[in-house]
Structures are given as C-alpha cells and as structure tokens.
Design an enzyme around this catalytic site. Structure first.
Site, PDB file in Angstrom:
ATOM      1  N   GLU A   1      11.726   2.580  14.612  1.00 50.65           N
ATOM      2  CA  GLU A   1      10.876   3.678  14.127  1.00 50.65           C
ATOM      3  C   GLU A   1       9.598   3.692  14.954  1.00 50.65           C
ATOM      4  OE1 GLU A   1       9.803   2.875   9.968  1.00 50.65           O
ATOM      5  OE2 GLU A   1       9.907   0.733  10.403  1.00 50.65           O
TER       6      GLU A   1
ATOM      7  N   TYR B   1       0.822  -1.197   0.000  1.00 52.60           N
ATOM      8  CA  TYR B   1       0.000   0.000   0.000  1.00 52.60           C
ATOM      9  C   TYR B   1       0.856   1.247   0.000  1.00 52.60           C
ATOM     10  CZ  TYR B   1       0.847   0.975   4.993  1.00 52.60           C
ATOM     11  OH  TYR B   1       1.436   1.290   6.204  1.00 52.60           O
TER      12      TYR B   1
ATOM     13  N   LEU C   1      10.918   1.303   7.340  1.00 55.23           N
ATOM     14  CA  LEU C   1      10.350   1.755   6.071  1.00 55.23           C
ATOM     15  C   LEU C   1      11.136   2.986   5.609  1.00 55.23           C
ATOM     16  CD1 LEU C   1       7.973   1.198   4.083  1.00 55.23           C
ATOM     17  CD2 LEU C   1       6.920   3.211   5.095  1.00 55.23           C
TER      18      LEU C   1
ATOM     19  N   LYS D   1       6.440  -2.088   1.929  1.00 58.51           N
ATOM     20  CA  LYS D   1       5.272  -1.477   2.597  1.00 58.51           C
ATOM     21  C   LYS D   1       4.063  -2.394   2.423  1.00 58.51           C
ATOM     22  CE  LYS D   1       3.156   3.101   3.069  1.00 58.51           C
ATOM     23  NZ  LYS D   1       3.246   3.228   4.520  1.00 58.51           N
TER      24      LYS D   1
END
Ligand code: PMP
Length: 285
Positions: free
Chosen positions: A180, A33, A205, A148
């Site tokens: 993260e 996505y 990411l 992702k």
C-alpha cells in the site's frame, strides 16, 4: 487560532493538554488511532472508523475508555467548538500510564483518549487535479498492519524518503508486490479497465475508504480484482491512484519516474473520487 482539544473527559486549550511521560503511547507506541474526514462540518464514513477503532483496541486488549456513541458525541462537539467546516478529526487511544516503564500490559490503567481537529482543504485539493508522483520503496513495517497503531516511524521514513526525492509519496513493496502507500491504499487500472488492489490481510490496513470505493466500483460496473500487483505492472497500467479518509481518491500520474497512462488523472480515478465525494457528503452526519 488556538484549538480546543479533548483529553480524558475535558475540552481544553491545545496548549493546556498534557499527557504523562509514562504514557505507553509515548514510551512504546502502545496506542491506536483513527482519522475521520469532515465535510461541511459533518463526519464522513465515521461508523466504519469507529468499528475499526474497536477492532484495533480489541486486538491489543485496550479497553476503550468511552462508548462509540460517546466518542462520536465528542467528535461532534469538537467540530462545533472549533467551527470546523472541512478537514479531519484525529482520535487516539493509548493503553495509558502505569507510572513506570515495563513491557507487559499493566493492569488497572485507564486508557488515554485524545481527539483534535485539523482544518484542511479536502474537496479542492491540488493533488486531486494534478495527481501525485510516487516512488516505490521496501516495506519495512511490522506484520500487523491491519491494526491501526501509532507506531508509524516506517511510513514516516518512506514518506520523507519520497519528499527528499521531490515526489509526493511512497508505495511500499514486499516480496516483489506493492502492499500500500505510506498512509493510503494503492490501486491500478489495467489497459482493459480492470481495477486492481491488494486483498485484505494483515499486510495492509483495511481502509474504510477502500471498502466504500470497491462497493461504488461494482455499482458503476467497473470490474474489480483483489490481488497483489507488482511495480512493473503498475508502470504499464492505464491509471493508478490511492485512497484514504482525508484524500478520498488521489490519482497517481508517475511511479519511479515513469509516466502512468497519459500522465493526467485517469477517468476511473476521477469518477470514483466524484461519486465517493457525492455520496459521502450526502451521508455525512
Ligand atoms: N493504509 C495505510 C497504511 C493508512 O495509514 C491509511 C490511512 N490511515 C489507509 C491505508 C487508508 O485508510 P482509510 O481509508 O481508512 O483512511
């Protein structure tokens, strides 16, 4: 108001959009996505999102069912038909449905392409003014966080764990270092003004906003160090913040109950947010 969404070639009412129970996005989380911010009815940093989409698909051998230009045209049409001024566009490509459930990638399936708009207040978000509180929690995600994918249960658990503790988000820790946030990249600013964020690898990411912010930081003569940092280092930092497509920059003013800096959004976070928004708005298309 009922939204118009996009599903496999059609612009239809959200209540009429149906996907097969055999869709591999549903059965295996076999889907990727992207989320692109929309300001003044225009797409922010969309090229970066399209390039990352292509990379995610290629890592998983999913054939994009439309060209990036066609996808951008769909995004723009959705903004128009839904009269979206500010918010985001969610885009998902799943491997599709083979009409049954088997682990191996099926041949000759058509990927499912879904897009929908989300109206949100991005520029005047209260979190940007007040800052967020986060807790740290173990990073239990898989080892390909650079792709992702929609396999987001671990970040959902981390986020809910934070909400259950009356804070806003979780920062994830692996081998003693912050990777993260649950859905954002994490940064600190040391007492001598150095901006620190984890370097790119499969552990995080590769944020599109992160890339833009690091370029802006260099231009603004802010010293940047891409290296892992610990929670202890973050507690002692002058500032902390997160970045993502729809938050841009949100200051973090408390970590694990410890006040960061003055407990108010810091000057580096505020400056980066302001210049990012200014530039992003100018370049939006
Ligand atoms: N890390 C994670 C785990 C995320 O989910 C996101 C947002 N999708 C980001 C970082 C930020 O990436 P971007 O700036 O491209 O939205």
């Amino acid at each position: 108001m009922e939204r118009i969404v996009y599903l496999d070639g059609e612009f239809i009412k959200e209540t009429e959009a149906k996907v097969s129970i055999f869709d591999r996005g549903f059965l295996f989380g076999d889907a990727v996505y992207e989320v692109t911010a929309v300001i003044n009815g225009k797409l922010v940093d969309n090229e970066g999102h399209m390039i990352r989409l292509q990379r995610s698909c290629s890592e998983l051998q999913i054939a994009l069912p439309a060209t990036l230009e066609q996808i951008t045209a769909i995004q723009k049409k959705l903004i128009e038909v839904n009269q979206l001024n500010e918010g985001g566009i969610y885009l998902q490509v799943s491997r599709g449905s083979a009409g049954d459930r088997d682990f191996g990638y099926p041949e000759n399936v058509t990927p499912t392409l879904v897009l929908f708009t989300q109206a949100r207040n991005l520029l005047n978000s209260p979190k940007a003014v007040k800052g967020m509180k986060v807790i740290t929690t173990e990073d239990i995600r898989w080892k390909r966080r650079d792709i992702k994918t929609v396999g987001l249960l671990a970040p959902c658990m981390a986020k809910q764990g934070a909400l259950d503790k009356q804070v806003d988000d979780a920062w994830l820790i692996e081998d003693g270092y912050i990777t993260e946030g649950s859905s954002n990249n994490a940064y600190i600013v040391t007492n001598d003004g150095v901006l620190i964020t984890r370097p790119l690898s499969n552990d995080i990411l590769h944020g599109i906003t992160r890339k833009a912010l690091l370029e802006l930081a260099e231009q603004a003569q802010i010293q940047v160090e891409e290296r892992p940092f610990t929670a202890e280092e973050a507690y002692q930092a002058d500032e902390a913040f997160v970045s993502s497509a729809t938050t841009f920059v949100w200051p973090v003013v408390e970590i694990d109950g410890k006040t960061i800096g003055t407990g108010k959004p810091g000057s580096v976070a505020t400056k980066l947010r302001d210049i990012y928004i200014e530039l992003a708005t100018q370049n939006a298309e």
